[in-house]
Design a protein around this motif. Structure first.
Motif: not given
Length: 144
Positions: A24-25, A123-125, A55-56, A27-29
């Protein structure tokens, strides 16, 4: 405050943590970088210094003024795109700090930012199509 997780919450957190740390970290980047690429020259985007990462918790843009911010938020809402203003009132104006007697003129940057920032859907998804949809709507509203 003393907070504790119950056993069920702890089990969920333990199962979720490796996914957060390993995927997830990252993907957020990637999502933040894509937003930044698509919104460059349209709105002011967040800056993360070289050799640092965020960490967005939110992806927050800056608009020229409060009218643009409020107008964009309403426009996005009509498009079915969520957005949020998380800090409408600067910290020094919060009721909890009433007794501190802060001078509002001491915080010109904070006061301005509270009127012009808007957090976009993040969101990371998120899929590429969703990122593009949000960025395109921002661009259309801003006349680009």
């Amino acid at each position: 405050m003393n907070s504790r997780l119950d056993t069920l919450q702890a089990a969920v957190l333990l199962a979720k943590f490796p996914v957060f740390a390993e995927k997830e970290l990252i993907w957020e980047q990637e999502i933040a970088a894509r937003y930044t690429e698509l919104l460059k020259g349209i709105v002011k985007t967040p800056v993360v210094k070289e050799n640092f990462y965020s960490s967005w918790a939110q992806y927050t843009i800056q608009l020229p003024d409060k009218n643009h911010r409020d107008g964009l938020q309403e426009y996005l809402k009509k498009q079915g795109i969520p957005s949020a203003v998380y800090y409408q009132k600067p910290m020094h104006r919060q009721r909890a700090f009433d007794n501190c007697r802060y001078d509002d003129d001491d915080y010109p940057v904070t006061n301005r930012l509270s009127e012009i920032v808007l957090s976009l859907s993040f969101h990371p998804y998120m899929k590429e199509e969703e990122i593009w949809l949000v960025a395109d709507a921002v661009g259309r509203y801003m006349g680009r």
